[in-house]
Design an enzyme around this catalytic site. Structure first.
Site, short mmCIF file in Angstrom:
data_model
loop_
_atom_site.label_atom_id
_atom_site.label_comp_id
_atom_site.label_asym_id
_atom_site.label_seq_id
_atom_site.Cartn_x
_atom_site.Cartn_y
_atom_site.Cartn_z
N LYS A 198 0.82 -1.21 0.00
CA LYS A 198 0.00 0.00 0.00
C LYS A 198 0.86 1.27 0.00
O LYS A 198 0.71 2.16 -0.84
CB LYS A 198 -0.92 -0.02 1.22
CG LYS A 198 -1.56 1.29 1.57
CD LYS A 198 -2.63 1.69 0.56
CE LYS A 198 -3.06 3.11 0.80
NZ LYS A 198 -4.33 3.44 0.23
N ASN A 202 1.46 4.02 -3.30
CA ASN A 202 1.17 5.46 -3.26
C ASN A 202 2.45 6.29 -3.38
O ASN A 202 2.46 7.33 -4.04
CB ASN A 202 0.41 5.82 -1.98
CG ASN A 202 -1.09 5.61 -2.15
OD1 ASN A 202 -1.55 5.27 -3.23
ND2 ASN A 202 -1.84 5.80 -1.09
N PHE A 243 -0.73 9.14 -14.46
CA PHE A 243 0.03 9.85 -13.42
C PHE A 243 1.27 10.53 -13.99
O PHE A 243 2.31 10.61 -13.36
CB PHE A 243 0.37 8.92 -12.25
CG PHE A 243 -0.80 8.82 -11.33
CD1 PHE A 243 -1.89 8.07 -11.69
CD2 PHE A 243 -0.84 9.52 -10.14
CE1 PHE A 243 -3.03 8.03 -10.89
CE2 PHE A 243 -1.96 9.48 -9.34
CZ PHE A 243 -3.05 8.73 -9.71
N GLY A 251 -2.31 16.47 -3.93
CA GLY A 251 -2.87 16.71 -2.60
C GLY A 251 -3.69 15.51 -2.20
O GLY A 251 -3.46 14.40 -2.66
N CYS A 254 -4.33 11.00 0.97
CA CYS A 254 -3.47 9.82 0.95
C CYS A 254 -2.03 10.11 0.56
O CYS A 254 -1.11 9.79 1.31
CB CYS A 254 -4.04 8.79 -0.02
SG CYS A 254 -5.47 7.96 0.64
N ARG A 321 -8.67 18.12 1.82
CA ARG A 321 -7.48 17.81 2.62
C ARG A 321 -6.21 17.94 1.76
O ARG A 321 -6.14 17.39 0.67
CB ARG A 321 -7.59 16.40 3.22
CG ARG A 321 -8.55 16.37 4.40
CD ARG A 321 -8.71 14.97 4.95
NE ARG A 321 -9.52 14.14 4.07
CZ ARG A 321 -9.82 12.87 4.31
NH1 ARG A 321 -9.35 12.28 5.40
NH2 ARG A 321 -10.57 12.19 3.47
C1 UDX Z 1 -4.86 7.97 -4.07
C2 UDX Z 1 -4.52 6.63 -4.74
O1 UDX Z 1 -4.66 6.77 -6.17
C3 UDX Z 1 -5.40 5.53 -4.21
O2 UDX Z 1 -5.02 4.30 -4.79
C4 UDX Z 1 -5.24 5.47 -2.70
O3 UDX Z 1 -6.06 4.49 -2.14
C5 UDX Z 1 -5.55 6.83 -2.09
O4 UDX Z 1 -4.73 7.82 -2.68
P1 UDX Z 1 -6.73 9.84 -4.27
O5 UDX Z 1 -6.09 10.50 -3.11
O6 UDX Z 1 -8.21 9.74 -4.28
O7 UDX Z 1 -6.19 8.35 -4.42
O8 UDX Z 1 -6.30 10.67 -5.56
P2 UDX Z 1 -5.59 10.44 -6.95
O9 UDX Z 1 -6.58 10.40 -8.04
O10 UDX Z 1 -4.64 9.32 -6.92
O11 UDX Z 1 -4.80 11.85 -7.12
C6 UDX Z 1 -3.93 12.30 -6.10
C7 UDX Z 1 -3.39 13.67 -6.42
O12 UDX Z 1 -2.44 13.62 -7.48
C8 UDX Z 1 -4.43 14.72 -6.86
O13 UDX Z 1 -4.14 15.94 -6.20
C9 UDX Z 1 -4.21 14.84 -8.35
O14 UDX Z 1 -4.56 16.10 -8.85
C10 UDX Z 1 -2.71 14.61 -8.44
N1 UDX Z 1 -2.27 14.11 -9.75
C11 UDX Z 1 -2.66 12.88 -10.19
C12 UDX Z 1 -1.41 14.87 -10.53
O15 UDX Z 1 -1.02 15.98 -10.17
N2 UDX Z 1 -0.97 14.36 -11.73
C13 UDX Z 1 -1.35 13.14 -12.18
O16 UDX Z 1 -0.91 12.75 -13.27
C14 UDX Z 1 -2.23 12.38 -11.38
#
Ligand code: UDX
Length: 424
Positions: A198, A202, A243, A251, A254, A321
């Site tokens: 996990k 992340n 990603f 942000g 997680c 958050r």
């Molecule tokens: C994340 C993980 O993806 C998930 O598997 C875990 O259980 C919890 O954390 P989440 O926090 O909902 O999920 O958001 P996610 O969609 O992964 O995006 C996280 C952050 O990264 C966001 O702020 C998003 O804007 C940013 N991001 C994502 C980028 O800046 N660029 C990207 O290419 C992808």
């Protein structure tokens, strides 16, 4: 299919999706939360969070999905207890396990129940609980739900991780069986490895984002277009396209916490996790880079009117958050700018968190008379605004910092906007 009564402890994002998901798969589920108002609302079919598809799922499974504030209601009926309580970061960067401890305390010395840990916990937590509670059933089953698509992620997981040690294998079999109808690969492993999967997943995703953000920053200087770069890189299937979107930093509840927690865990063993230190630092700097982009065009920001479009840390959620908007609002206030923020879902909930920024009731209201618009969250409605018409007329200065490379750059530039993207 074997029907297994299921207990879910904690009805937050993870708990609600897990509870409703298992109910949808045909199981009786007892979900417990300590907040009475929340439980009452859920019993009326009102869902306290914004998560696409969740309300429908909860209402559609109401026959099998029960909400309670009382732990004994759950303990009497279910043997598998999915622990979905918050494990927020402490000031030191370690995870705060007090809510997990509270669940343990309520469980007493029951040997009939097994804890199935969905909450993200430090590697070693499972082993330490098992050591302290000789004979307790314990399974690590980390969640990988993304806010905004959590229901879909539950129903169509990339993989399911089920970790157990020695005596708990039988519980792990039962947990694995629950997920079988979903058809995903089930990774059976030991508890510490499951916990590490996990955090490492992340941390890796966060590393990808900080990496592409640095490529974007350097591309701006060297005249490359980071979107083209990401497209070209992503076609290599060892890298993959996901990603790799440069932006104003990651942000959410997680990534920032889990990267910090893994770095801290390593540090506690005497290992300095250099890469993660940089991932965090790059992200903090990235959140602030927008300020210098604004200054480049506006000079000192004192007295300037700045519209912040988007408050949530990403679209399709009301979660603020660790959102970049909070950092930007704080920095802008520090520079003496007047900030008006708008978000289609968080609305006035964010008031008080945005360093005194005013909350507008529409994007146009936020933009009215602004010296710059900063797009922080890529909500679809921001792309649909009439940028070249109404928006342009309303702004004092047609300057846009598109923090997610979300808008039609060429159309904006053609209409006379000064456009700043990320990495282009
Ligand atoms: C994340 C993980 O993806 C998930 O598997 C875990 O259980 C919890 O954390 P989440 O926090 O909902 O999920 O958001 P996610 O969609 O992964 O995006 C996280 C952050 O990264 C966001 O702020 C998003 O804007 C940013 N991001 C994502 C980028 O800046 N660029 C990207 O290419 C992808």
């Amino acid at each position: 299919m074997e029907r297994e009564p299921i207990g879910v402890i904690g009805a937050g994002y993870v708990g609600l999706v897990t509870a409703a998901g298992f109910a949808e798969l045909g199981h009786e589920v007892w979900a417990r939360d300590i907040v009475p108002e929340k439980v009452e609302a859920l019993r009326r079919g009102e869902v306290p969070i914004h998560e696409p598809g969740l309300s429908e799922l909860i209402r559609g499974t109401s026959e099998r999905l029960h909400f309670t504030t009382e732990m004994p209601d759950v303990l009497e009926r279910a043997r598998l207890l999915f622990v979905c309580v918050d494990t927020p970061p402490t000031y030191s960067g370690d995870a705060d396990l007090s809510r997990v401890e509270a669940v343990l305390a309520e469980l007493g010395d029951s040997s009939e129940h097994a804890l199935v840990m969905k909450s993200t916990v430090p590697v070693g937590t499972g082993r330490s609980i098992q050591r302290r509670r000789d004979g307790i059933g314990y399974v690590s089953n980390p969640e990988f739900l993304k806010e905004g698509s959590a229901v879909e992620d539950f129903m169509k997981p990339d993989r399911v991780v089920v970790g157990a040690n020695g005596g708990s294998e039988e519980y792990a079999d039962r947990v694995a069986a629950l997920y079988e109808p979903l058809g995903a690969e089930i990774v059976r492993t030991d508890v510490a490895s499951a916990e590490m999967i996990k955090l490492a997943s992340n941390a890796f995703l966060a590393t990808k984002i900080s990496f592409i953000n640095e490529i974007a920053n350097v591309s701006e200087e060297l005249g490359a277009d980071a979107l083209e770069v990401a497209r070209g890189m992503g076609l290599d299937d060892r890298i993959g396209p996901k990603f790799l979107q440069p932006g104003v930093g990651f942000g959410g509840s997680c990534f920032p916490k889990d990267v910090q927690a893994l770095k801290q865990l390593a540090g506690n063993t005497g290992y300095h996790f250099q890469l993660l230190t940089a991932v965090i630092e790059v992200n903090e700097l990235q959140k602030r880079r927008t300020i210098s982009k604004l200054q480049k065009h506006l000079g000192p920001l004192a007295g300037k009117e700045i519209a912040l479009l988007g408050v949530a840390f990403k679209p399709n959620t009301d979660d603020v958050r660790e959102a970049t908007s909070l950092v930007l609002a704080g920095r802008l206030a520090g520079e003496g700018a007047n900030v008006r923020a708008y978000d289609p879902v968080t609305g006035h909930k964010a008031e008080g968190m945005l360093a005194g920024a005013a909350i507008a009731d529409s994007a146009l209201e936020a933009i009215d008379g602004a010296d710059a618009a900063v797009l922080v969250t890529e909500w679809p409605e921001f792309a649909e605004l009439d940028w070249t018409g109404e928006v342009k007329r309303r702004m004092r200065v047609p300057l846009v910092v598109d923090g997610r490379n979300f808008l039609d750059r060429d159309a904006l530039v053609e209409a006379g906007f000064t456009y700043e993207g990320i990495g282009r």
